[in-house]
Every structure is written in C-alpha cells, then in structure tokens.
Motif scaffolding. Structure first.
Motif, PDB file in Angstrom:
ATOM      1  N   GLU A 413       0.671  -0.788   0.123  1.00 57.36           N
ATOM      2  CA  GLU A 413      -0.385   0.294   0.404  1.00 57.36           C
ATOM      3  C   GLU A 413       0.314   1.051  -0.017  1.00 57.36           C
ATOM      4  OE1 GLU A 413      -0.019  -2.521   2.344  1.00 57.36           O
ATOM      5  OE2 GLU A 413      -1.917  -2.972   2.051  1.00 57.36           O
ATOM      6  N   VAL A 416       2.769   1.868  -3.180  1.00 59.27           N
ATOM      7  CA  VAL A 416       2.209   2.443  -4.295  1.00 59.27           C
ATOM      8  C   VAL A 416       1.135   3.783  -4.000  1.00 59.27           C
ATOM      9  CG1 VAL A 416      -0.761   2.525  -5.592  1.00 59.27           C
ATOM     10  CG2 VAL A 416       0.946   0.180  -4.946  1.00 59.27           C
ATOM     11  N   ASN A 420       2.865   6.923  -6.624  1.00 58.49           N
ATOM     12  CA  ASN A 420       1.240   7.674  -7.366  1.00 58.49           C
ATOM     13  C   ASN A 420       2.087   8.885  -7.001  1.00 58.49           C
ATOM     14  OD1 ASN A 420       0.852   5.670  -8.911  1.00 58.49           O
ATOM     15  ND2 ASN A 420      -1.403   4.969  -7.470  1.00 58.49           N
ATOM     16  N   ARG A 587       0.965   4.583 -13.544  1.00 60.27           N
ATOM     17  CA  ARG A 587       0.198   4.608 -12.261  1.00 60.27           C
ATOM     18  C   ARG A 587       0.214   3.446 -11.812  1.00 60.27           C
ATOM     19  NH1 ARG A 587      -2.532   8.285  -9.175  1.00 60.27           N
ATOM     20  NH2 ARG A 587      -2.306  10.630 -10.392  1.00 60.27           N
ATOM     21  N   LEU A 588       0.480   3.602 -10.584  1.00 61.12           N
ATOM     22  CA  LEU A 588      -0.105   1.845 -10.046  1.00 61.12           C
ATOM     23  C   LEU A 588      -1.466   1.731  -9.672  1.00 61.12           C
ATOM     24  CD1 LEU A 588       3.282   1.955  -7.925  1.00 61.12           C
ATOM     25  CD2 LEU A 588       2.741   0.617 -10.506  1.00 61.12           C
ATOM     26  N   ASP A 589      -1.901   0.573  -9.392  1.00 61.12           N
ATOM     27  CA  ASP A 589      -3.594   0.225  -9.075  1.00 61.12           C
ATOM     28  C   ASP A 589      -2.947  -0.725  -7.569  1.00 61.12           C
ATOM     29  OD1 ASP A 589      -6.338  -0.274  -9.946  1.00 61.12           O
ATOM     30  OD2 ASP A 589      -5.796  -2.047  -9.315  1.00 61.12           O
ATOM     31  N   ILE A 590      -3.384  -0.241  -6.884  1.00 59.67           N
ATOM     32  CA  ILE A 590      -3.199  -1.243  -5.570  1.00 59.67           C
ATOM     33  C   ILE A 590      -4.540  -2.751  -6.090  1.00 59.67           C
ATOM     34  CG2 ILE A 590      -5.054   0.030  -4.017  1.00 59.67           C
ATOM     35  CD1 ILE A 590      -1.691  -1.655  -2.273  1.00 59.67           C
ATOM     36  N   GLU A 591      -5.473  -2.216  -6.058  1.00 59.47           N
ATOM     37  CA  GLU A 591      -6.092  -4.301  -6.111  1.00 59.47           C
ATOM     38  C   GLU A 591      -5.375  -4.936  -6.852  1.00 59.47           C
ATOM     39  OE1 GLU A 591      -8.870  -3.893  -4.736  1.00 59.47           O
ATOM     40  OE2 GLU A 591      -8.577  -1.939  -3.930  1.00 59.47           O
ATOM     41  N   ASN A 592      -5.309  -4.547  -8.047  1.00 53.99           N
ATOM     42  CA  ASN A 592      -4.107  -4.939  -9.061  1.00 53.99           C
ATOM     43  C   ASN A 592      -2.715  -6.232  -8.486  1.00 53.99           C
ATOM     44  OD1 ASN A 592      -6.089  -4.946 -10.593  1.00 53.99           O
ATOM     45  ND2 ASN A 592      -5.205  -3.351 -12.382  1.00 53.99           N
TER      46      ASN A 592
END
Length: 724
Positions: A413, A416, A420, A587-592
């Motif tokens: 977390e 990311v 971001n 950008r990064l996606d935390i869910e993925n």
RNA sequence: AUCGAGUUGGAGUAGUCAGGUUAUCUCGUCGGGCUCAUAACCCGGAGACCGGUGGUUCAAAUCCACCACUCGAUACCA
C-alpha cells in the motif's frame, strides 16, 4: 583525479536476492557509485557472490547436487536481477574511459580470488599473525564410517557442572557456567543424534585479532564523527569485549584450500568469513587485471605520495558491521605490517593499503512488519518483483524509505501510495506538463519552439533557489544521506510546478506576440532547462526514466559526461525531439498488485509443498517407537525464564500428572488451553528447558508461517489413552 | 531471559552524539485557486502534552535514572 571505491557486502549465493538485500546493500551502493561518477571522480565498484560456507553445502546436499551447481545458479540469477534493477554491474569499463574506473561483480569461487587469498594468507602467516593452535573438537562418525567435525553449536550433552541435559558445546544455559566442550557428558550431534561422536584433536590457524586491539581503538575514535550511531555502538561493543584470536580455518571440503603442502591441511579450508571480506581487495585487483593495467588497482587502494587517500565506502546491513569496522581493518593493517615489517598501525603510510572512509551500514527493511525470511517464505524476491514492476519505482520507494537510521517497512500500500502521489504526481507530472505544453506550441520542424524565448525573462531568484536545492543534495550525498538528498531533488520539481502555475503558459501557447507571452514562455523555457537538470540529478536514483527523459528532451550528448554540480545550466542550448511526449511512469493500482502478489505467494507455497512430499519414508517399527498418549491440561503457568514457553501440567493417568514445557505462549491464552484434552509424546527423553524439566511434548499442527493449532480430541477419552 | 537499537501530529520521517527563538519534510485531511497536465498541479489552514515518570539546568524532544512498548541478535519451540 579523486579516486573512490564503492564496495557492497557480498550477497550469499544460496538463494535469490530479496528486497531486504536491495534496500540495505545493492541500491545504496549503486546510488553512491552513480553519484560519485557524476561528480567527475574516478570510481570502481566491487562486489560479487559469496559462494563458500556451510549453508551452501547443506542446500547442495538437500538437492543432491554439487555445491558448485548451487552457486552457479544463484550467481547467475542474482547478477541478472541486479542489472535489471539498474545497478551498474554491466559496464565493467566506465563509459567515459578506463581512467574513470568501472565495476566488477565477481565471485569467491574465481580461481584468481582463491590464489590471492592464499597469497594474503601466507603473508599474514609468515609475519606471525596466524598462529597454529590445537583445538579439541567433536567429530561425528556416521554409520557408513564417514567422519565429520562439528562446530560447537551443533553439539549438545549434559553439563559437567550441574548435570543438566541439553547443554551446548561450551556453555550451559542452566547454570550459566562455561567450560571446555570436551568436558561435556554424553555428547551427541544435533544434526545426527545417533551418530557416534568423539573428541579429536584438530589443528587450526587463528588470526591474532588481539594484536590489533589498540590500533583499532584509535581508528574507531577517529571515526566517531563520521560513523552512524549503530556503527559506533556495534563497534564499541566488540572492542569493549576484548578481541580474541579467531579461527581462520575449518574442517570441511567446500572452500579455499590452504596454501600449505603438509598433508594434514588437505582436509581443511579457509574459513569463509576470513576469505569473503578479502573479496573487496581481490575483486579490485582482478578488475585491474582484466580490464585495465594489472597495477591500476593501487590507485584505489594505496595512499598516494602526496598524502591523499582514495575514498572507500562500504555498504552492508547492520549484521555485518563488526566485519567491516574491526575484522577487515585488522586484516588490512596486518597485510601492511607484513609488507613493511613494522608494527600494525592505523596510521597508514604512503604506499600502504588504506582503511575504510565510511561504513554507512543500513538497518533492516521489514516486510509488512516482519523480518524477511527465506525459510518462512516471508519475502518479496527481486527477480519476480522485476518481472512485474518498473525498477525505477522500486528504486524510488526504497530510496525515499531507506532504512538509514532505523528499520523501515515495505508495504505494498505504501509503495503504491508513494509512487502514485509523490513520484508520479509531483515529478512525473512536472515533466509531462512541460513536455505537452511545449509540444502544443507551433514551430518549424526540428527546432524547439521554446528556443526563441530562452533567457528572455529574469529568473535569477529561481536559479538561486534551485542551486540551493542542488547544493543541499550534494551535501547529503557526501554523507550518504540518501533520503534527504532525494527529497531535495524532488523539491526542485515541486518548485518547477509552482513556476508553471504562476506563469500560466497555457494562456499564451498560440496567442499573439506580447510582453506577457514572452515572459510566460521564457519561464516555460526555464522549466525545460530544469527538466534537463532533473534528468542528471535524479539519475543516480532513477536511471531508466533518466534515459527516457533525456531522449524526450532531444538530447544527443552522453548524459554520463555531465557533472552533478553543473546539471542545471540555464544558458545551455536546448534541443528537440518531435515525437509525441509520453508520461515517464504508469500509475499503479493497489487492487491489481495485491491480487497478483497473493497468487505469487500461493504458487511459491505449492512448490515448496511438492518438495516436502519427497521426504524419506520411515519404517513402521520406527513410528511405533514414538509413544503418544492423551492427557488433560490441569494447570498452566508462564515459564519464568523464557518468552515463548508455558509450563503445562498434564493429567496423564488416573492418579498421575506430568510437567511439559510447551512453546505456545503468544499463540494460546492460558484459559484457552486449560481443561483441554491434548495429545503428547510420552516417551520423549525428559530434558530441562531453560530451568524446568519437560517430560514430553504436546503435539500441534504448524503451517510453517506462524500459525499453530494444538491437537485435541474429538470426544472425551480416559487420560493416558494410546494414540496411534 | 541476555545484549543492542528504537518510540516525534492519522501514516511515514528530520532534529537527539556538540541542550536555547514559532519542532522539519512528505503523504493524508480540510478550505480556496487553476484547468496545461497521469482525478493531476498551486496557495492556505487544522492537527504533536516529542512513549511514561522522576531528576540535572536559567532552559530538555535533546543530558541522567527508572519503567512501558516495538524491532533485531542469541537462547527456548510446534
């Protein structure tokens, strides 16, 4: 020219690197290396795989292969992972020319390393720094007649003073007494308790560390203002305990053989701690021999005739401190003394090998609050990380979160969040704003549309501010304060965002010529120059994006030739790349990410479970030797002398009880266990655990990752029932 | 249990060794602005009894003592 050597502790070639290694050694070393080069200094960087030692032979035995196969495999994997991370190991020769140095990621199985280590061994030997001493050491003789010497920690028995069982080789936990391990009663091997064990004399060489005590204390005093608190404390601790001779040879067959022809030495090898630290020196020499002139290493290792010394900076984790502030300086002083025939001294003479300039040891990077652990599968491996992520984003997060002063934590977390909201929002966005705004201005082909606005306005104040940030960063880098340095540079991009905000160039993009337009676009042109400066100053931290940016800026010159202190040059020419500008980062996606990491962790576990199924079978008779019974927990107390132990009283028959120590504290509350029927091993040899006799072992399931569950009964049974 | 390190706004962190004006910075949060940009950027505000207690001092986040908690090494274990 100033000469600098960057050394990184040698990663052990017994597994892939994880993020802990990266944060503590690999990344800071590379940042410093790139920074020093960018100051125009002549720099070598040396490290490599540490390939000898017992754990590697254990892994080899488990996999039933030769140790060489293990180290070949992991040397390859780790070398590649480091290069993929952007660490500068690929360019053995500096791009600016050999006089600027280069880098070598070597290995301790390199024949030349072995040869040099033997040479150094003889020098120390002939000068009386290695003394032969007879040790009495336990030796186990297994059923097939093989003999094997056992280090003290692998031997246990009964204490000769208080008769407690479970005493270790040279010290009893029970009564605290220390003794010669040969006094131990009924000794046995921890690794193979059935093997016959006996004491044998064995000859070994000991490095006379004690002879360097005074000089090491002087040396340590001279570093008090430079060393970090953890380095000072750890070193002081060692020196206060008093230095003692340390064995430099061992009875084993994987390692570097001794340079002595006597047959008795043929079964012995140089102890890995003594040999691997010498890799810094051997690697520097090997680099010279392979890529430069054979004697060039001296430029980075010996004191000059004008009294100046090359700078040596060693990077490592905190566990490695005494090796670099006590042992390695002692070896260097020993070699100097051996060559000059004078007493050991920390006062380095001209032509002698120099001692370290600084040892900026890092604390640990933790993973989600716990320590990285190979055996517990609690790790993020560098190779798999790099398969899925941009190396610069990792470099950014670990730099801005580097464990310089205390342990820090890796959390997905936070990774990311920082990438971001800091790296992309502030820095990435500044670059992208400048690029896209400029590309919207009409201009003849091949010419930067800002060129005609360059130097129109007055930007003295902004220049001053930026040069302050750069000077701050330089000050920080000279002290190996990476977080601070990176923050200073990041401040420049925030400042740049402010400049754009105030000058509002979007209003004037294709408007009529006017004073306002000239002013606004000259600020944008100034920001273009800022982008160039950022490509250079951020390069030690984020090399890949630096290349991308340099290309977008249309710069054709070799970026590595630019000096850090000249990075922001507001009068230099600007160039043009007409292709559409692209954002520097995604950008990064935390869910993925969490999703994927979960599945990677799952795969790893499956793999390891498969492996565990290959275990050897035991005979039914062997199984029947274990007598398991049921019993009821009727009392439970804290162990007075241990963190994880409960003292449990079990009713194991109609009128009998027994006491068992169980390592369940922190997992179960006392009330949860009280009154439960449990299963325990009844015929385990009683033994004292930290002062209390334990007469058996309560059975529990263990997932290997900290989760434990005690075996209970499905329905009430008489206490003392057999379990089979 | 022994040894070592640490504890600073909601999160992360600087300052502690060489005590001294409003305790740093980043993120988040709240309010305002801007609209070129990857829901981004700019300005401003709120938010900290500096782990606790006691001591030294004119003055303590900083020095000393004790305590609590966290982390590591070692020991103990399933």
């Amino acid at each position: 020219m100033e000469h600098v050597a960057i050394f990184m502790a040698w990663p052990y070639a017994n597994g892939p690197l994880h993020l802990g290694h990266v944060a503590g050694n690999c990344l800071p070393a590379d940042i410093q290396y790139r920074y020093e080069r960018s100051r125009g200094r002549s720099v070598i960087m040396c490290s490599g795989s540490d390939e000898h030692g017992t754990p590697i032979t254990v892994t080899a035995e488990q996999e039933n292969v030769n140790p060489q196969e293990i180290v070949d495999r992991y040397h390859e994997i780790n070398n590649k992972a480091l290069i993929d991370l952007g660490c500068s190991w690929e360019d053995n020769i500096d791009r600016r020319g050999i006089e600027y140095g280069g880098a070598l990621y070597n290995r301790t199985t390199d024949p030349r390393h072995k040869e040099l280590v033997r040479e150094f061994f003889m020098e120390l030997h002939d000068s009386g720094y290695l003394k032969q001493q007879t040790m009495q050491q336990y030796c186990s003789i297994s059923s097939d007649g093989k003999t094997k010497f056992l280090p003290d920690r692998y031997v246990e028995g009964e204490c000769p003073v208080c008769n407690a069982d479970g005493a270790r080789g040279d010290q009893c936990d029970e009564c605290g007494s220390t003794y010669e391990s040969s006094d131990l009663i009924n000794p046995r091997s921890k690794m193979d308790p059935d093997a016959k064990i006996e004491i044998r004399d064995t000859e070994h060489f000991f490095f006379q560390l004690n002879k360097f005590q005074d000089q090491l204390e002087i040396h340590s005093l001279s570093k008090q203002k430079i060393w970090k608190p953890n380095v000072k404390a750890m070193t002081k601790n060692w020196l206060n305990m008093g230095l003692r001779p340390r064995a430099v040879t061992r009875d084993m067959d994987w390692g570097i053989g001794l340079p002595l022809s006597d047959k008795e030495w043929s079964t012995k090898r140089i102890y890995v701690w003594f040999e691997a630290v010498q890799g810094y020196l051997t690697c520097s020499r090997i680099w010279s021999e392979k890529f430069a002139n054979a004697d060039d290493w001296k430029k980075w290792w010996t004191k000059n005739s004008d009294g100046t010394e090359p700078k040596h900076i060693y990077f490592m984790g905190k566990d490695n401190i005494p090796f670099h502030t006590v042992i390695w300086p002692a070896i260097i002083m020993g070699l100097n003394s051996a060559r000059s025939g004078t007493k050991p001294t920390s006062d380095i003479a001209i032509g002698d090998l120099v001692l370290e300039s600084n040892v900026p040891a890092m604390e640990y990077l933790m993973l989600q609050g716990g320590q990285f652990s190979k055996s517990r599968k609690h790790a993020v491996w560098l190779p798999s990380f790099l398969e899925n992520h941009d190396p610069d984003t990792l470099r950014y997060f670990l730099s801005i979160n580097m464990p310089e002063g205390h342990d820090t934590d890796f959390r997905w977390e936070e990774y990311v969040d920082k990438v971001n909201n800091e790296l992309i929002s502030t820095y990435g966005n500044f670059i992208h704003r400048v690029m896209t705004l400029t590309h919207r201005i009409e201009s003849p082909d091949g010419i930067n549309p800002l060129a005609k606005y360059l130097n129109l306005g007055n930007h003295d104040e902004a220049e001053l501010k930026i040069s302050k940030f750069v000077n701050d960063a330089i000050d920080s880098m000279e002290k190996q304060r990476f977080k601070e340095a990176l923050r200073s540079i990041m401040n420049i991009s925030q400042f740049g965002n402010g400049l754009i905000q105030h000058s509002e160039p979007w209003k004037y993009i294709n408007s009529e010529e006017s004073t306002e337009k000239n002013e606004s676009l000259s600020t944008l042109a100034f920001c273009w120059q800022v982008c160039k400066g950022l490509a250079v100053t951020l390069r030690p931290f984020l090399p890949f994006q630096s290349d991308r940016l340099w290309n977008m800026l249309g710069e054709k010159s070799e970026i590595d030739n630019l000096l850090y202190e000249d990075a922001f040059n507001f009068t230099s020419d600007i160039h043009w790349n007409s292709s559409k500008p692209m954002p520097l980062f995604a950008r990064l996606d935390i869910e993925n990410i969490l999703e994927r990491e979960k599945s990677i962790a799952g795969q790893d576990e499956e793999k390891i479970e498969l492996k565990e199924q290959e275990v050897k079978y035991i005979d039914f008779e062997d199984f029947m030797k274990v007598e398991m019974k049921t019993g009821k927990v009727i009392a439970i107390d804290d162990h007075p002398n241990a963190d994880k132990l409960y003292v449990v009283t079990i009713e194991d028959g109609p009128d009998s009880t027994r006491t068992v120590c169980a390592g369940l504290k922190g997992i179960y509350e006392k009330e949860q266990l009280l009154g439960k029927q449990v299963v325990f091993v009844a015929n385990l040899k009683p033994r004292k655990l930290r002062g209390i006799m334990s007469e058996g072992m309560i059975l529990a399931a263990d997932d290997g990752d900290g989760k434990v569950s005690v075996l209970t009964l499905d329905s009430e049974m008489p206490n003392g029932s057999q379990v089979r």
